[in-house]
Design an enzyme around this catalytic site. Structure first.
Site, PDB file in Angstrom:
ATOM      1  N   LYS A  85       0.632  -0.751   0.153  1.00  0.00           N
ATOM      2  CA  LYS A  85       0.589  -0.099  -0.453  1.00  0.00           C
ATOM      3  C   LYS A  85       0.673   0.900   0.338  1.00  0.00           C
ATOM      4  O   LYS A  85       2.215   1.135   0.924  1.00  0.00           O
ATOM      5  CB  LYS A  85      -1.170  -0.068   1.222  1.00  0.00           C
ATOM      6  CG  LYS A  85      -1.838   1.431   1.485  1.00  0.00           C
ATOM      7  CD  LYS A  85      -2.455   1.039   2.667  1.00  0.00           C
ATOM      8  CE  LYS A  85      -3.906   1.767   2.777  1.00  0.00           C
ATOM      9  NZ  LYS A  85      -5.776   1.460   4.128  1.00  0.00           N
ATOM     10  N   SER A 159      -9.332   0.650   2.645  1.00  0.00           N
ATOM     11  CA  SER A 159      -9.001   1.266   2.199  1.00  0.00           C
ATOM     12  C   SER A 159      -7.432   0.990   1.424  1.00  0.00           C
ATOM     13  O   SER A 159      -7.135   1.679   0.362  1.00  0.00           O
ATOM     14  CB  SER A 159      -8.036   3.197   3.166  1.00  0.00           C
ATOM     15  OG  SER A 159      -7.199   1.801   4.066  1.00  0.00           O
ATOM     16  N   SER A 183      -9.751  -1.555   7.233  1.00  0.00           N
ATOM     17  CA  SER A 183      -8.752  -1.883   5.695  1.00  0.00           C
ATOM     18  C   SER A 183      -7.907  -2.990   5.582  1.00  0.00           C
ATOM     19  O   SER A 183      -7.881  -3.309   4.244  1.00  0.00           O
ATOM     20  CB  SER A 183      -7.996  -0.653   5.772  1.00  0.00           C
ATOM     21  OG  SER A 183      -8.936   0.327   6.042  1.00  0.00           O
TER      22      SER A 183
END
Length: 458
Positions: A85, A159, A183
């Site tokens: 990420k 996310s 997330s």
């Protein structure tokens, strides 16, 4: 829009078993890694990555790992690839949090990434995300939007949207995300893969850009529980340079272990919500029947303290903590901030220090409530998400429906729990359902063992 494919849960092409079988048959690990890099490059326009490692750099690192293996070094992740990420630092790559105007240029990679590379894995790229890690749906990001790997009409979950999709689409063997309120689990649920959220402090967060230093951890996305647990075992451990690292991290069991009892807790049915999604509710019942068939007894408990803990994450003075990282950003670059991300951060300015302390005190009380409620159970079992929305549905009501996605995930971190999300039977539009197995801090091996048993019983 991407070409629509029939929803079906499938292991990634570049999963652990596939790569290892190829290596056992004499395949070149460099060729395996480059094949993954080429697939990722072919998907460069699909909104999954914010940046890709140059192919020549991928080849250089893969060749270096292969040379180490030939020299006799044990590299458990040889031939495997991963992505991370874009709020985790990678030396030599920009960290943007999906907001290019705030790009950082780190000189050192996050410790978790360094450990994976030391084990032979090769980084392919950085994944898209809900901007500043402020959403659970995957639409709070610049175009092109990342889309669900199984049905592009649906949200990918956030996310850590790109991290989940990269694994589900078979572009990488596994990936890392971040998890404040779900997330590391919601994208797994939306895309039919496993999301492992470790005990807070079990994996060093040194090298991560925080949404919440109190609640953040680094989760793992993989095709199955065994793969995710293997990665956890390699990146877990005490880090004296991380003030949030648990001193007992090296003693916590990360591999799947048998449950200490056959008693599982579930929420009281009159307290559960599926937001009109009859297919999701039916799938949850079928998943519970699978657990009963495995010999487990399911007992209802009061969900209200868990629901209250979940509300603290985004409906209390805890949101003011985001200003530690982003107050200057939203002041200096307001026009570059996604409106939904701004709406998630800016309310923190309205809370007092007194309210912040009161919230922290209440969070501690609810953590104790969870310890008492779950003491006699192997785990707490909930649907990972109560429903899933199309992208159009999410964009039509982004704040309310984003919060809906966290109905059964928000409480986990403020109560200091660990969790593994595993895919279940089909639900809405044929997309998979997901169960989360949740337990007290340090019980990572137990929840992994339960999730593994559930997934393998399919």
């Amino acid at each position: 829009m991407l070409d629509k494919v029939a929803p079906t849960v499938r292991p990634p092409r570049s999963g652990f078993a596939t790569a290892r079988a190829a290596l056992a048959d004499g395949a070149d690990p460099v060729a395996l890694v480059l094949d993954a890099a080429d697939r990722a490059r072919a998907a460069a326009g699909d909104g999954i990555f914010t940046a890709l490692v140059p192919r020549e750099e991928v080849e250089r690192k893969a060749a270096a790992a292969a040379a180490r293996a030939r020299a006799g070094e044990a590299l458990p992740l040889l031939g495997l690839t991963f992505s991370v990420k874009d709020n985790l630092h990678v030396a030599g790559m920009a960290t943007t949090l999906n907001c290019p105007v705030v790009a950082m240029a780190p000189e050192e990679s996050a410790l978790a990434i360094s450990r994976l590379e030391a084990a032979g894995a090769v980084l392919i790229g950085k994944n898209t995300m809900d901007q500043f890690a402020t959403g659970l749906n995957g639409t709070r990001s610049p175009d092109p939007l990342c889309r669900n790997a199984l049905d592009p009409d649906f949200i990918p979950g956030g996310s850590s949207s790109g991290s989940g999709v990269a694994v589900a689409a078979g572009l990488v063997s596994f990936s890392l995300g971040s998890d404040t309120g779900g997330s590391g689990r919601v994208p797994a649920a939306c895309n039919g893969i496993v999301g492992l959220k470790p005990t807070l402090g079990l994996v060093s967060t040194r090298g991560a850009v925080y949404n919440s230093r109190l609640l953040d951890c680094i989760p793992i996305f993989a095709a199955n529980v065994d793969d995710a647990s293997e990665i956890l075992g390699l990146i877990a451990g005490y880090d004296p340079l991380d003030p949030w690292s648990r001193r007992d991290a090296d003693a916590i069991e990360t591999a799947p272990v048998p449950a200490p009892s056959t008693r599982l807790a579930i929420p009281r049915r009159d307290q559960m919500r599926f937001f009109g999604d009859a297919a999701a509710e039916a799938a949850f019942d079928t998943n519970l029947d699978r657990l009963r068939g495995l010999g487990y007894t399911l007992e209802e408990i009061d969900y209200s303290p868990f629901e209250e803990a979940g509300r603290l994450v985004f409906q209390s003075a805890l949101v003011a903590e985001r200003l530690v990282e982003y107050d200057e950003v939203i002041t200096a670059h307001r026009d570059a901030i996604h409106p939904a991300a701004l709406a998630a951060i800016e309310p923190g300015r309205g809370y007092s220090a007194k309210q912040a302390f009161e919230t922290i005190y209440r969070m501690r009380e609810l953590k104790r409530a969870a310890e008492i409620a779950l003491a006699d159970y192997a785990a707490f079992v909930v649907p990972t998400v109560p429903t899933i929305y199309t992208i159009d549905e999410m964009l039509a009501d982004p704040m309310v429906r984003n919060a809906t996605m966290g109905t059964y995930t928000y409480f986990v971190n403020p109560m200091d729990l660990c969790a593994v999300a595993a895919p279940g039977v089909p639900a809405r539009a044929g997309l998979p359902s997901s169960l989360s197995f949740i337990s007290l801090a340090g019980c990572d091996g137990v929840v992994a063992g339960l999730a593994r048993q559930f997934q393998q019983a399919d």
